[in-house]
Design a protein around this motif. Structure first.
Motif, short mmCIF file in Angstrom:
data_model
loop_
_atom_site.label_atom_id
_atom_site.label_comp_id
_atom_site.label_asym_id
_atom_site.label_seq_id
_atom_site.Cartn_x
_atom_site.Cartn_y
_atom_site.Cartn_z
N THR A 134 45.89 107.39 7.68
CA THR A 134 46.32 106.11 8.26
C THR A 134 47.09 105.28 7.25
O THR A 134 48.12 104.67 7.58
CB THR A 134 45.10 105.33 8.77
N GLN A 135 46.61 105.27 6.01
CA GLN A 135 47.28 104.50 4.97
C GLN A 135 48.68 105.04 4.68
O GLN A 135 49.63 104.27 4.45
CB GLN A 135 46.43 104.50 3.69
N THR A 138 50.95 103.93 7.39
CA THR A 138 51.30 102.52 7.20
C THR A 138 52.38 102.37 6.13
O THR A 138 53.29 101.54 6.26
CB THR A 138 50.05 101.71 6.81
N GLN A 141 55.67 103.00 7.60
CA GLN A 141 56.11 101.85 8.38
C GLN A 141 56.63 100.71 7.50
O GLN A 141 57.48 99.93 7.91
CB GLN A 141 54.96 101.36 9.26
#
Length: 411
Positions: A134-135, A138, A141
């Motif tokens: 998930t990191q 991110t 993004q």
């Protein structure tokens, strides 16, 4: 256990094929990760493609990683300034903290050259693979151009890596093996290092007696690769080999060694260190009132060097601090940002060896048995920048930096 691990990795790898293409022909372009196994014909063939100048570091590469073509062959490097990001699987010890400190120092230098936008973006997954995935998503993004990933799990992040690659981010995995073939990997030759320290121990023991291998965490490819290299040397020498599993934790290592000594009254000729073992093993022998055998080191811990000076017993180890690993990963990234193309997905390098002939170049009198630091490579880098010349082609000269390893505190 090693054979079972290899099967599990093959089954769970997911992205065995080239990025974006899972056809059987593309999958065959990469060797298989086969921890604890002998070399396959494909492994031997792949090894012969490695330039002779780097081939020693690639010995036993299949124990910890896969080897094949550059997954970023069609990648176009973005123009500077770049956003650098640092994804760590875990930051809870001094070894990991050293790595981040060095990364921040390099980014600061590149910032001064006008090559960086923003500050280094950092994440700590606390050994949670899902969180790290998930990191990384991110970070993509947030516009990260380069994502350095410190010691991720061998499997579990391939999809996150693929998302970053498709978004145009360069991902460089450091200091561990990976089953993912859609990232660049920068690591030292673990199998070769295991061979080197084991060969030293064979020489010191005269090839006779019992050697205890102090192993790390079962299932960690990087650890098992160095163990496999050592085991092959001991088998060829005909030494009797016993094992303790120390989990890379000093208190566990000492307890395991004391238990072994209590049930094995015979002489121990030597102890092979798979990481963090030298000091607690020495303490166990002293507590048990047993003669101290030849004991190797591994990661070049300051405490190990202080222990060496205290006992006066010769040893061998390597400069394997996290900082030098970060330095090598940045060299690779900056070459690729300059348009250079690596020949392979995995770029391995040799470690500097610390032994009786050069120990004083690495030892500092400020080092103690409680020191939480590592000896740093002489010259500020484990290999010169020219080491990679045979592993890359094309492009321009990369940006340069000073490693700062010689300025890290002894603590």
């Amino acid at each position: 256990m090693a054979a079972g691990l290899a099967l599990a990795l093959t089954a769970c790898g997911g992205l065995a094929a080239s990025p974006g293409d899972e056809s059987s022909s593309s999958a065959a372009a990469y060797t298989e990760l086969a921890t604890g196994s002998a070399a396959s014909a494909a492994d031997e063939a792949a090894l012969q493609k490695v330039p002779a100048s780097a081939r020693d570091a690639y010995a036993g590469f299949w124990q910890s990683t896969r080897l094949g073509p550059n997954p970023y062959a069609d990648w176009s490097a973005p123009k500077a300034p770049w956003q650098f990001c640092y994804s760590s699987a875990y930051q809870g010890n001094s070894w990991r903290q050293e790595g981040l400190t060095v990364a921040q120092g390099i980014v600061d230098q590149l910032t001064g050259q006008g090559l960086v936008k923003g500050k280094l973006i950092v994440s700590d997954a606390n050994n949670n693979a899902s969180l790290q995935a998930t990191q990384i998503n991110t970070m993509v993004q947030k516009g990260c151009n380069v994502i350095f990933v410190m010691q991720p799990p061998t499997v579990g992040l391939c999809n996150a890596f693929e998302g970053a690659r498709k978004a145009g981010a360069l991902v460089v995995v450091m200091q561990t093996g990976t089953d993912c073939t859609n990232v660049m990997q920068s690591d030292f030759g673990a199998y070769h290092a295991g061979q080197t320290s084991a060969a030293w121990l064979v020489k010191k023991t005269g090839g006779k007696g019992t050697v205890v291998m102090c192993d790390g965490i079962p299932g960690v490819a990087a650890g098992e690769a160095r163990q496999a290299g050592a085991a092959a040397v001991f088998k060829e020498a005909g030494l009797k080999v016993d094992h303790i599993t120390g989990q890379w934790t000093p208190s566990t290592i000492k307890s395991q060694m004391l238990q072994y000594l209590s049930t094995n009254p015979g002489d121990v000729a030597g102890v092979w260190d798979g990481g963090v073992c030298a000091v607690p093993v020495t303490e166990a022998f002293e507590q048990a009132g047993r003669n101290l055998p030849w004991i190797t080191g591994f990661e070049g811990a300051c405490a190990w060097l202080a222990n060496w000076k205290k006992t006066g017993k010769d040893s061998i180890g390597f400069t394997q601090g996290a900082g030098q690993g970060v330095v090598e990963a940045f060299k690779i990234a900056l070459r690729m940002l300059a348009g250079q193309k690596p020949e392979f997905n995995t770029l391995l390098y040799p470690l500097q060896t610390i032994d009786g002939s050069n120990v004083d170049q690495y030892y500092n009198p400020a080092m103690t048995l409680n020191s939480a630091c590592n000896a740093q490579p002489t010259g500020g880098e484990v290999v010169p920048a020219s080491y990679y010349d045979d592993l890359f082609k094309g492009g321009n000269q990369p940006a340069t930096f000073t490693s700062g390893l010689d300025k890290l505190p002894v603590k």
